[in-house]
Design a protein around this motif. Structure first.
Motif, PDB file in Angstrom:
ATOM      1  N   VAL A 179       0.834  -1.197   0.000  1.00  0.00           N
ATOM      2  CA  VAL A 179       0.000   0.000   0.000  1.00  0.00           C
ATOM      3  C   VAL A 179       0.873   1.252   0.000  1.00  0.00           C
ATOM      4  O   VAL A 179       1.864   1.329   0.737  1.00  0.00           O
ATOM      5  N   ASP A 180       0.506   2.232  -0.822  1.00  0.00           N
ATOM      6  CA  ASP A 180       1.209   3.517  -0.854  1.00  0.00           C
ATOM      7  C   ASP A 180       0.187   4.620  -0.590  1.00  0.00           C
ATOM      8  O   ASP A 180      -0.605   4.980  -1.459  1.00  0.00           O
ATOM      9  N   LEU A 181       0.203   5.161   0.618  1.00  0.00           N
ATOM     10  CA  LEU A 181      -0.823   6.115   1.045  1.00  0.00           C
ATOM     11  C   LEU A 181      -0.665   7.506   0.434  1.00  0.00           C
ATOM     12  O   LEU A 181      -1.588   8.321   0.518  1.00  0.00           O
ATOM     13  N   LEU A 182       0.475   7.796  -0.179  1.00  0.00           N
ATOM     14  CA  LEU A 182       0.678   9.106  -0.808  1.00  0.00           C
ATOM     15  C   LEU A 182       0.489   9.055  -2.328  1.00  0.00           C
ATOM     16  O   LEU A 182       0.479  10.087  -2.985  1.00  0.00           O
ATOM     17  N   ASN A 183       0.350   7.873  -2.852  1.00  0.00           N
ATOM     18  CA  ASN A 183       0.193   7.697  -4.295  1.00  0.00           C
ATOM     19  C   ASN A 183      -1.287   7.762  -4.657  1.00  0.00           C
ATOM     20  O   ASN A 183      -2.072   6.903  -4.292  1.00  0.00           O
ATOM     21  N   ASN A 184      -1.647   8.792  -5.414  1.00  0.00           N
ATOM     22  CA  ASN A 184      -3.025   8.970  -5.873  1.00  0.00           C
ATOM     23  C   ASN A 184      -3.071   8.926  -7.397  1.00  0.00           C
ATOM     24  O   ASN A 184      -3.963   9.496  -8.014  1.00  0.00           O
ATOM     25  N   MET A 185      -2.067   8.272  -8.001  1.00  0.00           N
ATOM     26  CA  MET A 185      -1.950   8.279  -9.459  1.00  0.00           C
ATOM     27  C   MET A 185      -2.271   6.928 -10.104  1.00  0.00           C
ATOM     28  O   MET A 185      -2.959   6.870 -11.115  1.00  0.00           O
ATOM     29  N   GLY A 186      -1.746   5.842  -9.549  1.00  0.00           N
ATOM     30  CA  GLY A 186      -1.993   4.555 -10.182  1.00  0.00           C
ATOM     31  C   GLY A 186      -1.281   3.413  -9.492  1.00  0.00           C
ATOM     32  O   GLY A 186      -0.466   3.619  -8.595  1.00  0.00           O
ATOM     33  N   ASN A 187      -1.602   2.201  -9.939  1.00  0.00           N
ATOM     34  CA  ASN A 187      -1.039   0.984  -9.374  1.00  0.00           C
ATOM     35  C   ASN A 187       0.026   0.419 -10.301  1.00  0.00           C
ATOM     36  O   ASN A 187       0.028   0.708 -11.492  1.00  0.00           O
ATOM     37  N   ASN A 188       0.914  -0.381  -9.761  1.00  0.00           N
ATOM     38  CA  ASN A 188       1.884  -1.048 -10.625  1.00  0.00           C
ATOM     39  C   ASN A 188       2.327  -2.380 -10.037  1.00  0.00           C
ATOM     40  O   ASN A 188       2.464  -2.523  -8.824  1.00  0.00           O
ATOM     41  N   ALA A 189       2.509  -3.342 -10.932  1.00  0.00           N
ATOM     42  CA  ALA A 189       3.061  -4.637 -10.530  1.00  0.00           C
ATOM     43  C   ALA A 189       4.548  -4.456 -10.258  1.00  0.00           C
ATOM     44  O   ALA A 189       5.191  -3.555 -10.817  1.00  0.00           O
ATOM     45  N   ILE A 190       5.107  -5.307  -9.406  1.00  0.00           N
ATOM     46  CA  ILE A 190       6.537  -5.246  -9.079  1.00  0.00           C
ATOM     47  C   ILE A 190       7.151  -6.593  -9.460  1.00  0.00           C
ATOM     48  O   ILE A 190       7.141  -7.534  -8.665  1.00  0.00           O
ATOM     49  N   PRO A 191       7.679  -6.693 -10.664  1.00  0.00           N
ATOM     50  CA  PRO A 191       8.252  -7.971 -11.098  1.00  0.00           C
ATOM     51  C   PRO A 191       9.672  -8.162 -10.570  1.00  0.00           C
ATOM     52  O   PRO A 191      10.390  -7.197 -10.313  1.00  0.00           O
ATOM     53  N   ARG A 201       3.529 -12.784  -6.332  1.00  0.00           N
ATOM     54  CA  ARG A 201       2.967 -11.795  -7.249  1.00  0.00           C
ATOM     55  C   ARG A 201       2.803 -10.531  -6.429  1.00  0.00           C
ATOM     56  O   ARG A 201       1.944 -10.435  -5.559  1.00  0.00           O
ATOM     57  N   MET A 202       3.672  -9.566  -6.675  1.00  0.00           N
ATOM     58  CA  MET A 202       3.724  -8.360  -5.848  1.00  0.00           C
ATOM     59  C   MET A 202       3.177  -7.173  -6.633  1.00  0.00           C
ATOM     60  O   MET A 202       3.500  -6.993  -7.808  1.00  0.00           O
ATOM     61  N   PHE A 203       2.358  -6.391  -5.994  1.00  0.00           N
ATOM     62  CA  PHE A 203       1.860  -5.195  -6.659  1.00  0.00           C
ATOM     63  C   PHE A 203       1.632  -4.071  -5.660  1.00  0.00           C
ATOM     64  O   PHE A 203       1.279  -4.304  -4.507  1.00  0.00           O
ATOM     65  N   ARG A 204       1.883  -2.881  -6.123  1.00  0.00           N
ATOM     66  CA  ARG A 204       1.767  -1.680  -5.299  1.00  0.00           C
ATOM     67  C   ARG A 204       0.459  -0.996  -5.643  1.00  0.00           C
ATOM     68  O   ARG A 204       0.187  -0.709  -6.809  1.00  0.00           O
ATOM     69  N   LEU A 205      -0.356  -0.754  -4.638  1.00  0.00           N
ATOM     70  CA  LEU A 205      -1.662  -0.159  -4.858  1.00  0.00           C
ATOM     71  C   LEU A 205      -1.699   1.271  -4.334  1.00  0.00           C
ATOM     72  O   LEU A 205      -1.255   1.550  -3.227  1.00  0.00           O
ATOM     73  N   ALA A 206      -2.270   2.129  -5.144  1.00  0.00           N
ATOM     74  CA  ALA A 206      -2.405   3.535  -4.780  1.00  0.00           C
ATOM     75  C   ALA A 206      -3.605   3.746  -3.861  1.00  0.00           C
ATOM     76  O   ALA A 206      -4.584   2.992  -3.913  1.00  0.00           O
TER      77      ALA A 206
END
Length: 347
Positions: A179-191, A201-206
């Motif tokens: 979780v990224d509490l300052l990101n209000n732009m979009g999500n991205n996978a982390i390969p 399967r890692m992903f960062r959510l805005a």
């Protein structure tokens, strides 16, 4: 005998659904959060999209107000170009503690604005001078609460059960949401190909702003991941073998994946990613249809068809899978039909 088989099948679905819930993790990584703080402070004044209003963002502004013109921030602001909002994902590959250095080579080149050594020098200076560790330590209790709420919301939604029921195949992989509490732009996978992350399967959510809620600085953080995003990312685990098992045949028709709905021609090297994303997006829409009804599935595939030319026709074709589950015990059994459809596809 038939009754035993049906009972076993039901038990297998329940077991795999439970297993999926056990393999779900929601985290806030302190290194990623520190990078997000740096990037946000350096760029926020020039961005039309600000972080989502909350008590956390209020604390952020209060704590870092005295440091907003720190030399490292000004260095970054004065670069010819900045990195993408996914830069915080680099944190996962850094050393555990300050001073930070890259310990694991990331698959993605997150730093494109300068050399990695130069960037990390300035980031470390900022981290030390601006008391970033102190800010993060102060909010550990909040981070823990946010992660629990997010994980509970996914589990309680029943989406993991729907995903398992749709694919009907096991996976030992872990689903990790950062979780990224300052990101209000979009999500991205982390390969990553590193053995440390093998099977993840890692992903960062805005923390995307819902304007209808009229959030303000006094609003508590209430992070509930979007189910279509969670479904999409987890789905990669279940269908990644489609490309691997049929790569030779798929490479012969790769051109049909290299033109977007708007007629844009993509580089030949992108065909595998485009195909993988196409299959995942179609499956995601079908899972949402399965859980919420036709309208939700059509809404999702309509959105995906803005880029993926084959999204709508393939979505319609997948009705054969949805209506014939006795014939196709799992998504793997349906792969030959998908191949047949793609080989014979005509615009």
């Amino acid at each position: 005998m038939k009754l035993k088989f049906i009972t076993f099948g039901i038990l297998a679905i329940i077991y795999n659904s439970t297993k999926a819930q056990e393999n779900l993790s929601v985290k806030i990584d302190q290194r990623m959060e520190a990078l997000s703080i740096f990037y946000t402070l350096a760029t926020v004044d020039t961005m039309a999209i600000k972080p989502t209003p909350s008590t956390y963002y209020k604390d952020f502004k209060t704590h870092f107000e005295p440091y907003k013109n720190h030399k490292s921030l000004n260095w970054y602001r004065n670069l010819e170009s900045w990195d993408g909002y996914d830069i915080a994902s680099l944190g996962l590959f850094l050393s555990e503690n300050y001073p930070f250095e890259i310990k694991i080579k990331p698959k993605v080149n997150y730093i494109r604005s300068s050399s990695k050594d130069t960037f990390l020098f300035h980031f470390n200076e900022f981290y030390k001078d601006c008391k970033v560790k102190e800010f993060i330590e102060k909010h550990k209790k909040l981070y823990k609460s946010v992660c629990k709420t997010a994980k509970d919301s996914v589990k309680d939604s029943g989406i993991l059960k729907e995903i398992q029921e749709f694919y009907r195949k096991p996976t030992a992989s872990k689903f990790i949401i950062y979780v990224d509490l300052l990101n209000n732009m979009g999500n991205n996978a982390i390969p990553s190909n590193n053995i440390k992350f093998n099977g993840n399967r890692m992903f960062r959510l805005a923390y995307l702003n819902d304007v209808s809620k009229n959030l303000i600085d006094e609003s508590p953080v209430f992070f509930t991941p979007y189910l279509n995003v969670v479904t999409h990312e987890i789905s990669h685990l279940f269908v990644q073998d489609f490309l691997k098992d049929n790569k030779k045949d798929l490479s012969e028709i790769k051109n049909i994946f290299l033109t977007t709905s708007k007629g844009e021609k993509l580089n030949e090297s992108e065909w595998e990613n485009e195909l993988d994303e196409l299959i995942v997006r179609v499956c995601t829409a079908k899972i949402l249809e399965q859980k919420f009804g036709k309208e939700k599935g059509l809404e999702e595939i309509e959105n995906q068809s803005r880029r993926y030319k084959l999204a709508k026709p393939l979505y319609a074709f997948f009705e054969n899978y949805s209506l014939n589950r006795n014939k196709y015990k799992s998504i793997t059994d349906f792969y030959p039909k998908i191949m047949e459809y793609l080989k014979n596809y005509e615009e």
